[in-house]
Enzyme design. Structure first.
Site, PDB file in Angstrom:
ATOM      1  N   LYS A  41      50.166  38.761  60.675  1.00 51.49           N
ATOM      2  CA  LYS A  41      48.896  38.983  61.321  1.00 51.49           C
ATOM      3  C   LYS A  41      47.784  38.222  60.594  1.00 51.49           C
ATOM      4  CE  LYS A  41      50.415  43.714  62.134  1.00 51.49           C
ATOM      5  NZ  LYS A  41      50.288  45.072  61.602  1.00 51.49           N
ATOM      6  N   GLY A  42      48.021  37.929  59.328  1.00 48.61           N
ATOM      7  CA  GLY A  42      46.966  37.401  58.456  1.00 48.61           C
ATOM      8  C   GLY A  42      46.321  36.116  58.930  1.00 48.61           C
ATOM      9  N   GLU A  97      48.472  29.455  58.142  1.00 51.17           N
ATOM     10  CA  GLU A  97      48.726  30.637  57.317  1.00 51.17           C
ATOM     11  C   GLU A  97      47.434  31.134  56.679  1.00 51.17           C
ATOM     12  OE1 GLU A  97      50.135  33.138  56.416  1.00 51.17           O
ATOM     13  OE2 GLU A  97      52.062  32.890  55.457  1.00 51.17           O
ATOM     14  N   ASP A 101      51.179  31.992  48.432  1.00 54.37           N
ATOM     15  CA  ASP A 101      51.223  32.668  47.142  1.00 54.37           C
ATOM     16  C   ASP A 101      52.443  32.128  46.376  1.00 54.37           C
ATOM     17  OD1 ASP A 101      50.440  34.699  45.315  1.00 54.37           O
ATOM     18  OD2 ASP A 101      51.777  36.142  46.235  1.00 54.37           O
ATOM     19  N   LYS A 129      47.023  29.955  46.223  1.00 60.23           N
ATOM     20  CA  LYS A 129      47.041  30.442  44.836  1.00 60.23           C
ATOM     21  C   LYS A 129      48.134  29.684  44.097  1.00 60.23           C
ATOM     22  CE  LYS A 129      46.901  35.211  45.775  1.00 60.23           C
ATOM     23  NZ  LYS A 129      47.040  36.624  45.398  1.00 60.23           N
ATOM     24  N   ASP A 158      45.036  41.474  54.254  1.00 60.41           N
ATOM     25  CA  ASP A 158      44.982  42.933  54.169  1.00 60.41           C
ATOM     26  C   ASP A 158      45.408  43.467  52.811  1.00 60.41           C
ATOM     27  OD1 ASP A 158      47.829  42.252  54.603  1.00 60.41           O
ATOM     28  OD2 ASP A 158      48.077  44.424  54.686  1.00 60.41           O
TER      29      ASP A 158
HETATM   30  P1  IMP Z   1      54.440  34.200  49.611  1.00 56.93           P
HETATM   31  O1  IMP Z   1      55.748  34.230  50.340  1.00 56.93           O
HETATM   32  O2  IMP Z   1      54.540  34.804  48.235  1.00 56.93           O
HETATM   33  O3  IMP Z   1      53.770  32.850  49.592  1.00 56.93           O
HETATM   34  O4  IMP Z   1      53.530  35.255  50.346  1.00 56.93           O
HETATM   35  C1  IMP Z   1      52.660  34.964  51.312  1.00 56.93           C
HETATM   36  C2  IMP Z   1      52.179  36.240  51.973  1.00 56.93           C
HETATM   37  O5  IMP Z   1      51.887  37.277  51.017  1.00 56.93           O
HETATM   38  C3  IMP Z   1      50.889  35.976  52.682  1.00 56.93           C
HETATM   39  O6  IMP Z   1      51.102  35.529  53.993  1.00 56.93           O
HETATM   40  C4  IMP Z   1      50.209  37.320  52.624  1.00 56.93           C
HETATM   41  O7  IMP Z   1      50.611  38.127  53.693  1.00 56.93           O
HETATM   42  C5  IMP Z   1      50.696  37.950  51.343  1.00 56.93           C
HETATM   43  N1  IMP Z   1      49.720  37.770  50.256  1.00 56.93           N
HETATM   44  C6  IMP Z   1      49.842  36.998  49.162  1.00 56.93           C
HETATM   45  N2  IMP Z   1      48.763  37.063  48.379  1.00 56.93           N
HETATM   46  C7  IMP Z   1      47.900  37.895  48.993  1.00 56.93           C
HETATM   47  C8  IMP Z   1      46.564  38.372  48.677  1.00 56.93           C
HETATM   48  O8  IMP Z   1      45.922  38.029  47.668  1.00 56.93           O
HETATM   49  N3  IMP Z   1      46.021  39.237  49.579  1.00 56.93           N
HETATM   50  C9  IMP Z   1      46.649  39.643  50.709  1.00 56.93           C
HETATM   51  N4  IMP Z   1      47.890  39.221  51.047  1.00 56.93           N
HETATM   52  C10 IMP Z   1      48.507  38.359  50.196  1.00 56.93           C
HETATM   53 MG    MG Z   2      50.699  36.960  55.749  1.00 55.08          MG
END
Ligand code: IMP
Ligand code: MG
Length: 174
Positions: A41-42, A97, A101, A129, A158
């Site tokens: 949803k983000g 996206e 992260d 990040k 969220d």
């Molecule tokens: P990744 O697979 O670790 O890159 O995660 C990405 C997902 O984690 C994003 O699409 C977000 O839904 C969630 N996420 C990562 N960091 C944050 C944050 O600081 N705030 C809120 N959601 C986050």
């Molecule tokens: Mg997300």
């Protein structure tokens, strides 16, 4: 009880930067139609703001994924909750996206989408990040803001499903 939220990026700053990125995307896709894939949803708030500012033809599709794992750590095992409505064959795909992260979600998703034979596939994110990156192979083509390793909310992001509707990006104060 309401949490105290410190503003990291003001609404005006975010919107101004989205306008810059939209101009860049519009230049890069000149003469083409860009097929935006919003990651729910983000990504929904960012996708709308970006799409409104693009000057090339746009089509839109939505996908919802969840990564197995607890709390704020994603595991890298991604489950497709809602798949795309349209095939990707010969389309110029731009994944939109909210935040990259660890990169685990996108590393998996890009591999899945590549198998559907798009003409091209690029990645656009509101926030990055990089300090947290585990999947170094994830190449981000368009980044609005690079932020430090802090958990942020707002503009689609969220905490426990709340705060997505904040018009700015903030950090929950302890
Ligand atoms: P990744 O697979 O670790 O890159 O995660 C990405 C997902 O984690 C994003 O699409 C977000 O839904 C969630 N996420 C990562 N960091 C944050 C944050 O600081 N705030 C809120 N959601 C986050
Ligand atoms: Mg997300």
């Amino acid at each position: 009880m309401a949490d105290k939220i410190r503003v990291l990026l003001k609404e005006e700053e975010v919107n101004a930067r989205i306008s810059e990125i939209a101009a860049q995307v519009s230049r890069d896709y000149e003469g083409k139609c860009v097929h935006l894939i919003c990651i729910l949803k983000g990504g929904v708030f960012f996708t709308c703001e970006l799409a409104k500012r693009l000057t090339v033809p746009v089509t839109l599709d939505f996908m919802s994924v969840s990564s197995y794992g607890s709390g704020t750590v994603s595991s890298g095992v991604v489950k497709i909750i809602k798949d795309l409505d349209e095939p990707l064959e010969n389309k110029d795909v731009l994944i939109v996206e909210d935040i990259i992260d660890s990169g685990r979600t996108l590393a998996y998703l890009i591999e899945v989408l590549k198998q559907r034979n798009p003409a091209s596939i690029r990645l656009c994110t509101l926030l990055d990040k990089p300090e947290r990156r585990v999947k170094k192979q994830v190449k981000v083509d368009y980044t609005c803001f690079t932020i430090p390793d802090e958990f942020v909310v707002g503009y689609g992001l969220d905490y426990d499903q709340r705060y997505r509707n904040l018009p700015y990006i903030g950090v929950i104060e302890q």
